[in-house]
Enzyme design. Sequence first.
Site, PDB file in Angstrom:
ATOM      1  N   LYS A  22     -31.932-137.003  84.058  1.00  7.62           N
ATOM      2  CA  LYS A  22     -30.904-136.611  83.082  1.00  7.62           C
ATOM      3  C   LYS A  22     -31.524-135.826  81.933  1.00  7.62           C
ATOM      4  CE  LYS A  22     -29.632-139.726  79.782  1.00  7.62           C
ATOM      5  NZ  LYS A  22     -29.683-139.165  78.425  1.00  7.62           N
ATOM      6  N   ASN A  23     -32.644-136.329  81.410  1.00  9.48           N
ATOM      7  CA  ASN A  23     -33.229-135.696  80.224  1.00  9.48           C
ATOM      8  C   ASN A  23     -33.923-134.369  80.514  1.00  9.48           C
ATOM      9  OD1 ASN A  23     -32.232-137.774  78.742  1.00  9.48           O
ATOM     10  ND2 ASN A  23     -34.203-138.751  78.313  1.00  9.48           N
ATOM     11  N   ARG A  94     -25.649-136.555  71.754  1.00  8.76           N
ATOM     12  CA  ARG A  94     -26.651-135.862  70.952  1.00  8.76           C
ATOM     13  C   ARG A  94     -27.283-134.692  71.722  1.00  8.76           C
ATOM     14  NH1 ARG A  94     -30.121-136.738  66.594  1.00  8.76           N
ATOM     15  NH2 ARG A  94     -32.207-135.954  66.980  1.00  8.76           N
ATOM     16  N   CYS A 118     -26.282-142.125  71.561  1.00  8.72           N
ATOM     17  CA  CYS A 118     -26.496-143.571  71.573  1.00  8.72           C
ATOM     18  C   CYS A 118     -26.744-144.069  70.153  1.00  8.72           C
ATOM     19  CB  CYS A 118     -27.722-143.908  72.433  1.00  8.72           C
ATOM     20  SG  CYS A 118     -27.326-144.326  74.123  1.00  8.72           S
ATOM     21  N   ARG A 123     -31.315-140.917  63.829  1.00 10.99           N
ATOM     22  CA  ARG A 123     -31.515-139.710  64.641  1.00 10.99           C
ATOM     23  C   ARG A 123     -31.206-138.407  63.903  1.00 10.99           C
ATOM     24  NH1 ARG A 123     -29.913-141.256  70.756  1.00 10.99           N
ATOM     25  NH2 ARG A 123     -31.649-139.911  71.212  1.00 10.99           N
ATOM     26  N   PRO A 124     -32.009-138.059  62.904  1.00 13.67           N
ATOM     27  CA  PRO A 124     -31.788-136.809  62.169  1.00 13.67           C
ATOM     28  C   PRO A 124     -32.146-135.573  63.004  1.00 13.67           C
ATOM     29  CG  PRO A 124     -33.772-137.907  61.388  1.00 13.67           C
ATOM     30  CD  PRO A 124     -33.189-138.797  62.435  1.00 13.67           C
ATOM     31  N   ASP A 126     -33.685-132.855  61.297  1.00 19.12           N
ATOM     32  CA  ASP A 126     -34.475-132.051  60.356  1.00 19.12           C
ATOM     33  C   ASP A 126     -35.588-131.250  61.041  1.00 19.12           C
ATOM     34  OD1 ASP A 126     -35.447-134.702  60.808  1.00 19.12           O
ATOM     35  OD2 ASP A 126     -36.974-134.360  59.291  1.00 19.12           O
ATOM     36  N   LEU A 127     -36.196-131.812  62.096  1.00 19.00           N
ATOM     37  CA  LEU A 127     -37.307-131.107  62.742  1.00 19.00           C
ATOM     38  C   LEU A 127     -36.808-129.901  63.549  1.00 19.00           C
ATOM     39  CD1 LEU A 127     -39.350-134.240  63.859  1.00 19.00           C
ATOM     40  CD2 LEU A 127     -39.870-132.692  61.957  1.00 19.00           C
ATOM     41  N   ASP A 306     -37.392-145.516  76.204  1.00 17.47           N
ATOM     42  CA  ASP A 306     -36.255-145.653  77.129  1.00 17.47           C
ATOM     43  C   ASP A 306     -36.466-146.752  78.174  1.00 17.47           C
ATOM     44  OD1 ASP A 306     -34.858-143.738  75.804  1.00 17.47           O
ATOM     45  OD2 ASP A 306     -35.086-142.163  77.308  1.00 17.47           O
ATOM     46  N   ILE A 328     -40.361-145.833  67.962  1.00 18.33           N
ATOM     47  CA  ILE A 328     -39.666-144.535  68.014  1.00 18.33           C
ATOM     48  C   ILE A 328     -38.310-144.582  67.314  1.00 18.33           C
ATOM     49  CG2 ILE A 328     -38.842-142.664  69.531  1.00 18.33           C
ATOM     50  CD1 ILE A 328     -41.837-143.111  69.853  1.00 18.33           C
ATOM     51  N   ARG A 398     -23.531-143.032  81.645  1.00 18.35           N
ATOM     52  CA  ARG A 398     -24.086-141.827  81.013  1.00 18.35           C
ATOM     53  C   ARG A 398     -25.414-141.433  81.672  1.00 18.35           C
ATOM     54  NH1 ARG A 398     -25.325-142.393  75.149  1.00 18.35           N
ATOM     55  NH2 ARG A 398     -26.159-140.382  75.714  1.00 18.35           N
TER      56      ARG A 398
END
Length: 419
Positions: A22-23, A94, A118, A123-124, A126-127, A306, A328, A398
Amino acid sequence: MDKFIIKGGNTLRGEVNIDAAKNAVLPIIAATILCAGKSTIKNYPMLLDVYVIIDALRSLGAKIDINRINRELIIDTSDITDSGVNSDLVRKMRGSFLIMGPMISRFGRFKISFPGGCNIGTRPIDLHLKGFKALGADINLEHGYVEVSAKKLTGAKIYLDFPSVGATENIMMAAVLASGETIIENAAEEPEIGDLANFLNKMGARITGIGTDTLKINGVKALRGISYGPIYDRIEAGTFMIAAAITKSRIKINGVNKEHIKPVVAKLTEMGIDFKFKGQGVLVDGRNELQSIDIKTMPYPGFPTDMQSQMMSLLSCVHGTSVITETIFENRFMHVVELKRMGANIKIDGRSAVIEGINKLNGAEVKATDLRAGAALILAALEAEGETEIFDIHHVDRGYVEIENKLKGIGAQIKRIKS
Ligand code: UD1
């Protein structure tokens, strides 16, 4: 909403096939935006998250043909415009924020609502934004939306304060058509990033340093549509490895990259589980007496966050004391309350969970609070005495293709109750 009913205690046997990751597939689908042409994604996993990003691309104007029989997605991005994406889809997942990099690269601007996903931390982004800015983009944050615009993207040196998977992918996709050289330092090294880079290179990009923490991207003028088969899902494979261990069973898992799964196999081996790798398959033997262990989640090649919740289910029924430290995400212990309903003895101390192994878990009514938490509860239910009802399993859908059918195929008693 659907629920699972699982009767625990069965020994598992036989073989299970792993789907594509998925990722890996989500950023690859986003990357098809980078050219006005047709790409084919082979062997795509039929997952809710994949359908969400497909809908996001469709709302931009892409034509996508889903061939369920050949398991192929044919994506034609010729008619995409920058008129905007359906915000509900971005809030839902996301991963849909990954369309930002390709969209600014192709159209010079894009506006999108702040991403959801999720519920495991703040979970910003900014990066991601730091990277776009370094490439010459202007950022405007207003009313829950983020707008990024750039007349021209120019290669730059970008140091990521943390090796974020999504930021590395988004910046890489923004940089492939920028003029000059981009260097991403402290880049994430997850195998899914390597897969995206390979996909982009096949489209005509020039990315080197794949699999290391320094990616070099030399901008090219244009990319072309291609046909591509993504890597196997190492998290799905790891989940089935734990299914074998928690039920003291021996199963064969097909579709495993030995290198990608190394961090998980290393810890499971330490516990006493046996692995025999052959080609792209692995025989997992969980019939030995298992030892408690300590785990710390880390960016790849460390132990994956995960797999943290699934590991906690296993350690809950392994004699001795284990400690899991989550580095994380700051809110990724929501499964603990649910596992405790099943009798697990777990105490949370800041970012660590201390687990005292018990003999057997008990079936209970529990709720999947996020994707991997749901997987953890399924695993716990396979071991537990009696019946477990797992609610809110849309989270599991998902990220796991037909998990109940795959588990049934190897001897588990699991049924989906549709509502
Ligand atoms: C991806 C995976 C997810 C996995 C995670 C970590 C996808 C679609 N999802 O998520 O399954 O759990 O990697 O392996 O591939 N962070 C910032 N600023 C940013 C971006 C991230 O501070 O701009 C922080 C996050 O809050 C988090 C950490 O970095 O604490 C890791 O996030 P990141 O690696 O970006 O994860 P995702 O790409 O969201």
